[in-house]
Design an enzyme around this catalytic site. Structure first.
Site, PDB file in Angstrom:
ATOM      1  CB  ILE A   1      -0.960  -0.013   1.223  1.00 30.61           C
ATOM      2  CG1 ILE A   1      -1.927   1.181   1.187  1.00 30.61           C
ATOM      3  CG2 ILE A   1      -0.197  -0.108   2.535  1.00 30.61           C
ATOM      4  CD1 ILE A   1      -3.056   1.100   2.224  1.00 30.61           C
ATOM      5  CB  CYS A   2       1.216   4.141   0.835  1.00 34.88           C
ATOM      6  SG  CYS A   2       1.576   5.919   0.929  1.00 34.88           S
ATOM      7  CB  ALA A   3       5.630   4.857  -1.043  1.00 33.29           C
TER       8      ALA A   3
END
Length: 182
Positions: A102-104
């Site tokens: 998730i995210c970066a």
């Protein structure tokens, strides 16, 4: 019982790590928090420290159904620079097991070629790191054994999707009702 391991690096994003731990455990998935270093206490980007269940080097990945990477900075950089993380991701992917980020953190999957020809998403500023992927803007993307999500604001959806895939949609709905997500 299904089992998942979440990898913690210094500077992880607290919500992106703890939401899956909480939701998966509520849903009956045995969920292990593993430090990628030798430290049993790992500190999030916001200063919250979390005591781990174990160290990554002590995890027998053959026993697990999923590996999960939370984002956060510099946590994602730390994940991407770890040879132990690379080996764990390659082993889990090679076995066809769930690899989620998730995210970066989906950029770590891109770095190791795990997104080649796959649909994926990430935090907008990190989409350039999704090497080989068809980049989508969906909140959660599932393509085969790869699950990606966009950021802290999508952490609950990401967590429930993981529970749905590891257990079943009915169990995910039960937990959604129990935590007043629905």
């Amino acid at each position: 019982m299904k089992k998942a391991v979440i990898l913690f690096a210094e500077g992880f994003e607290a919500v992106e790590a703890m939401a899956p731990v909480d939701i998966l455990r509520r849903g009956g998935v045995e969920t292990t928090m593993a430090s990628i270093t030798e430290d049993m206490m790992v500190t999030a980007s916001n200063g919250v420290s979390v005591k781990m269940d174990t160290l990554l080097r002590e995890v027998d990945l053959q026993e697990y159904d999923a590996i999960i990477l939370p984002g956060g900075m510099p946590g994602t950089v730390n994940l991407g620079e770890s040879e132990d993380v690379r080996e764990a991701l390659m082993a889990m992917n090679g076995a066809g097991k769930m690899v989620a980020a998730i995210c970066a953190a989906p950029g770590v999957l891109g770095k190791y070629g795990l997104l080649e020809g796959k649909n994926a998403c990430s935090y907008p500023e990190h989409e350039v790191n999704l090497k080989g992927a068809n980049v989508l803007r969906d909140r959660v993307v599932v393509d085969g054994n790869i699950v990606t999500s966009r950021g802290m604001g999508t952490a609950m959806e990401f967590s429930f999707k993981l529970l749905e895939l590891l257990e079943n949609p009915r169990r995910a709905e039960e937990v959604k009702c129990a935590v007043v997500y629905r």
